[in-house]
Design a protein around this motif. Structure first.
Motif, PDB file in Angstrom:
ATOM      1  N   THR A 150       0.411  -1.551   0.251  1.00 55.94           N
ATOM      2  CA  THR A 150       0.097  -0.490   0.063  1.00 55.94           C
ATOM      3  C   THR A 150       0.551   0.796  -0.336  1.00 55.94           C
ATOM      4  OG1 THR A 150      -0.516  -0.228   2.644  1.00 55.94           O
ATOM      5  CG2 THR A 150      -1.892  -0.848   1.130  1.00 55.94           C
ATOM      6  N   ILE A 166      -4.374 -10.690  -0.893  1.00 58.18           N
ATOM      7  CA  ILE A 166      -5.646 -10.598  -1.362  1.00 58.18           C
ATOM      8  C   ILE A 166      -5.523 -11.633  -2.188  1.00 58.18           C
ATOM      9  CG2 ILE A 166      -7.350 -10.187  -2.598  1.00 58.18           C
ATOM     10  CD1 ILE A 166      -6.697  -6.865  -1.870  1.00 58.18           C
ATOM     11  N   LYS A 205     -10.820  -6.177  -7.413  1.00 57.73           N
ATOM     12  CA  LYS A 205     -11.497  -6.244  -6.088  1.00 57.73           C
ATOM     13  C   LYS A 205     -10.921  -5.301  -4.993  1.00 57.73           C
ATOM     14  CE  LYS A 205     -11.560 -11.591  -5.740  1.00 57.73           C
ATOM     15  NZ  LYS A 205     -10.775 -12.775  -5.048  1.00 57.73           N
ATOM     16  N   LEU A 206      -9.180  -4.874  -5.768  1.00 55.68           N
ATOM     17  CA  LEU A 206      -9.029  -4.019  -4.951  1.00 55.68           C
ATOM     18  C   LEU A 206     -10.004  -2.485  -5.159  1.00 55.68           C
ATOM     19  CD1 LEU A 206      -5.861  -4.223  -5.827  1.00 55.68           C
ATOM     20  CD2 LEU A 206      -6.584  -4.556  -3.346  1.00 55.68           C
ATOM     21  N   GLU A 207     -10.285  -2.075  -7.213  1.00 56.81           N
ATOM     22  CA  GLU A 207     -11.046  -1.004  -6.772  1.00 56.81           C
ATOM     23  C   GLU A 207     -12.839  -1.057  -5.822  1.00 56.81           C
ATOM     24  OE1 GLU A 207     -12.944   1.624 -10.333  1.00 56.81           O
ATOM     25  OE2 GLU A 207     -12.621  -0.371 -10.602  1.00 56.81           O
ATOM     26  N   LYS A 208     -13.216  -2.379  -6.099  1.00 58.42           N
ATOM     27  CA  LYS A 208     -14.583  -2.720  -5.052  1.00 58.42           C
ATOM     28  C   LYS A 208     -13.417  -1.961  -3.725  1.00 58.42           C
ATOM     29  CE  LYS A 208     -16.958  -6.176  -7.201  1.00 58.42           C
ATOM     30  NZ  LYS A 208     -17.251  -7.251  -6.994  1.00 58.42           N
ATOM     31  N   ARG A 209     -12.973  -2.968  -3.143  1.00 52.83           N
ATOM     32  CA  ARG A 209     -12.737  -2.228  -1.730  1.00 52.83           C
ATOM     33  C   ARG A 209     -12.245  -0.922  -1.255  1.00 52.83           C
ATOM     34  NH1 ARG A 209      -9.592  -7.983   0.500  1.00 52.83           N
ATOM     35  NH2 ARG A 209     -10.632  -9.093  -0.501  1.00 52.83           N
ATOM     36  N   GLY A 210     -12.378  -0.116  -2.103  1.00 56.55           N
ATOM     37  CA  GLY A 210     -11.712   1.458  -2.357  1.00 56.55           C
ATOM     38  C   GLY A 210     -10.115   1.598  -2.124  1.00 56.55           C
ATOM     39  N   VAL A 211      -9.420   0.696  -2.769  1.00 56.62           N
ATOM     40  CA  VAL A 211      -7.714   0.634  -2.390  1.00 56.62           C
ATOM     41  C   VAL A 211      -6.686   1.575  -3.582  1.00 56.62           C
ATOM     42  CG1 VAL A 211      -5.360  -0.905  -2.657  1.00 56.62           C
ATOM     43  CG2 VAL A 211      -7.538  -1.578  -0.840  1.00 56.62           C
TER      44      VAL A 211
END
Length: 131
Positions: free
Chosen positions: A45, A107, A118-124
């Protein structure tokens, strides 16, 4: 001849400058069940990088699960479904342990494209389409 002078050491000035080794403790954070065909990715991150996760293999003694019947050595046992199974007990098994790094999240995804979703859905991350 010069006489030798002796001085007493002042206790206030004495300091312990040795480096003390810190004990490394491993704590159980959680478990990840592998899905067939999926890959475990390591997302940093801070540096914004995506890599494959690294594992360390360990050999451990076989552990019997509490709710399954126990076998003494090699034997055929019947379960509630009446399907016989061959159970080998007392054999060592290998397990994989994840090498966890700082500032990383892990992940499981089918491929990199699926991981980005998946990262876009989680807001990362936020994906911006050009044009």
């Amino acid at each position: 001849m010069n006489p030798i002078k002796t001085e007493s050491i002042n206790v206030d000035k004495v300091e312990d400058v040795r480096q003390v080794e810190q004990e490394k403790k491993q704590e159980h954070v959680g478990t990840i069940k592998f899905k067939p065909g999926h890959t475990l990715y390591e997302v940093n991150t801070v540096e914004h990088t995506i890599e494959l996760a690294t594992f360390e293999e360990q050999t451990v003694a076989f552990k019997d699960v509490a709710n399954k019947p126990k076998a003494n050595g090699f034997g055929i046992l019947g379960f509630k479904t009446d399907k016989p199974k061959v159970i080998l007990s007392g054999l060592p098994t290998t397990t994989k342990q994840l090498i966890k790094k700082k500032n990383c999240i892990y992940i499981s995804a089918l491929n990199r494209k699926n991981l980005l979703k998946k990262l876009e859905k989680r807001g990362v991350i936020k994906i911006v389409k050009a044009g």
